[in-house]
Write an enzyme that holds these catalytic residues in place. Structure first.
Site, PDB file in Angstrom:
ATOM      1  N   HIS A 141      -0.165  -8.116  10.811  1.00 32.47           N
ATOM      2  CA  HIS A 141      -0.585  -8.502   9.904  1.00 32.47           C
ATOM      3  C   HIS A 141      -2.445  -9.350   9.456  1.00 32.47           C
ATOM      4  O   HIS A 141      -2.329  -9.887   9.941  1.00 32.47           O
ATOM      5  CB  HIS A 141      -0.131 -10.121   9.797  1.00 32.47           C
ATOM      6  CG  HIS A 141      -0.648 -11.315   8.665  1.00 32.47           C
ATOM      7  ND1 HIS A 141       0.738 -10.112   8.261  1.00 32.47           N
ATOM      8  CD2 HIS A 141      -0.484 -12.284   7.984  1.00 32.47           C
ATOM      9  CE1 HIS A 141       0.823 -11.486   6.566  1.00 32.47           C
ATOM     10  NE2 HIS A 141       0.136 -12.119   7.332  1.00 32.47           N
TER      11      HIS A 141
ATOM     12  N   SER B 220      -1.271 -11.490   2.161  1.00 29.48           N
ATOM     13  CA  SER B 220      -0.014 -12.238   2.186  1.00 29.48           C
ATOM     14  C   SER B 220       0.263 -13.369   1.670  1.00 29.48           C
ATOM     15  O   SER B 220       0.799 -12.655   0.485  1.00 29.48           O
ATOM     16  CB  SER B 220      -0.657 -13.075   3.665  1.00 29.48           C
ATOM     17  OG  SER B 220       0.808 -13.565   4.456  1.00 29.48           O
TER      18      SER B 220
ATOM     19  N   ASP C  31       3.738  -5.595  11.782  1.00 27.98           N
ATOM     20  CA  ASP C  31       3.719  -7.053  10.830  1.00 27.98           C
ATOM     21  C   ASP C  31       4.392  -7.501  11.220  1.00 27.98           C
ATOM     22  O   ASP C  31       5.644  -7.489  11.282  1.00 27.98           O
ATOM     23  CB  ASP C  31       3.562  -6.934   9.338  1.00 27.98           C
ATOM     24  CG  ASP C  31       2.707  -8.065   8.717  1.00 27.98           C
ATOM     25  OD1 ASP C  31       3.330  -9.152   9.856  1.00 27.98           O
ATOM     26  OD2 ASP C  31       2.373  -8.223   7.933  1.00 27.98           O
TER      27      ASP C  31
END
Length: 221
Positions: free
Chosen positions: A200, A115, A169
């Protein structure tokens, strides 16, 4: 120098993975995955998990948390915190330099991240002055993509990049990841792209794939 959690190999370290966590997490986040990567017992890889600085994050009502840079709106690629991104990239440069002081050259170092951490790994990796072993970017995107052409390091034009993303996601939309992949490929980078039916997060097939990729980059197996 950032505070880091480190996992030393059984033998002398001949390679390093600098692995950056996501927004609001810390260096402990990916420590458990090391044992699941299927690395040989004598892999010689030092894993370095730095903790991001604590800073207010606009999208979370200004709440202070560990973050590599500020997120200023729901569309995470808009209104990018260039100052914060560059400051964190400089911190990663310092960690790479420390690995060199400990005997691990850049071409035996992988920058990895999830991320926000993956965004910094991509940003710093393609700009690093010396050739790296690879860049691993999970559930992420390329920040400040518009500056890549002017700032990219010639030494890392051929760096191996692996990107992995969840098709569901809700945090970093897969379309943003795909656009980043396309931007890198159009710029001439070797990007291995993997999609998984997940949100995610990471999943077991993904861990197996990045384990194979790390072995090829750092152990020759």
């Amino acid at each position: 120098m950032l505070d880091c959690i480190e996992i030393e190999p059984r033998s002398e370290a001949t390679a390093s993975v600098i692995w950056l966590h996501g927004l609001g997490a810390d260096g402990n986040d990916f420590v458990p995955i090391v044992e699941e990567l299927g690395l040989p017992a004598d892999h010689g890889i030092r894993f370095v998990f730095p903790n991001a600085p604590v800073r207010p994050v606009t999208i979370n009502n200004g709440m202070p948390m560990r973050a590599w840079y500020d997120i200023k709106g729901m569309a995470i690629a808009d209104k990018q915190d260039a100052e914060g991104i560059r400051a964190s990239a400089a911190e990663i440069e310092a960690l790479i330099a420390r690995e060199a002081e400990r005997g691990v050259a850049a071409d035996h170092i992988v920058l990895a991240g999830f991320s926000q951490g993956g965004a910094i790994a991509l940003h710093a990796g393609v700009r690093h002055a010396d050739a790296l072993a690879g860049i691993m970017a999970l559930s992420t995107y390329l920040p400040l993509a518009e500056t890549l052409a002017d700032e990219a390091s010639d030494a890392n034009r051929g760096v191996s990049i692996i990107m992995a993303h969840g098709s569901e996601d809700p945090v970093v939309p897969i379309t943003l990841g795909q656009a980043s992949r396309d931007h890198l490929q159009q710029a001439g980078y070797d990007v291995a792209w993997h999609e998984y039916p997940m949100q995610h997060q990471v999943c077991l097939p993904q861990i197996a794939e990045i384990g194979r990729w790390l072995r090829a980059r750092l152990t020759g197996s």
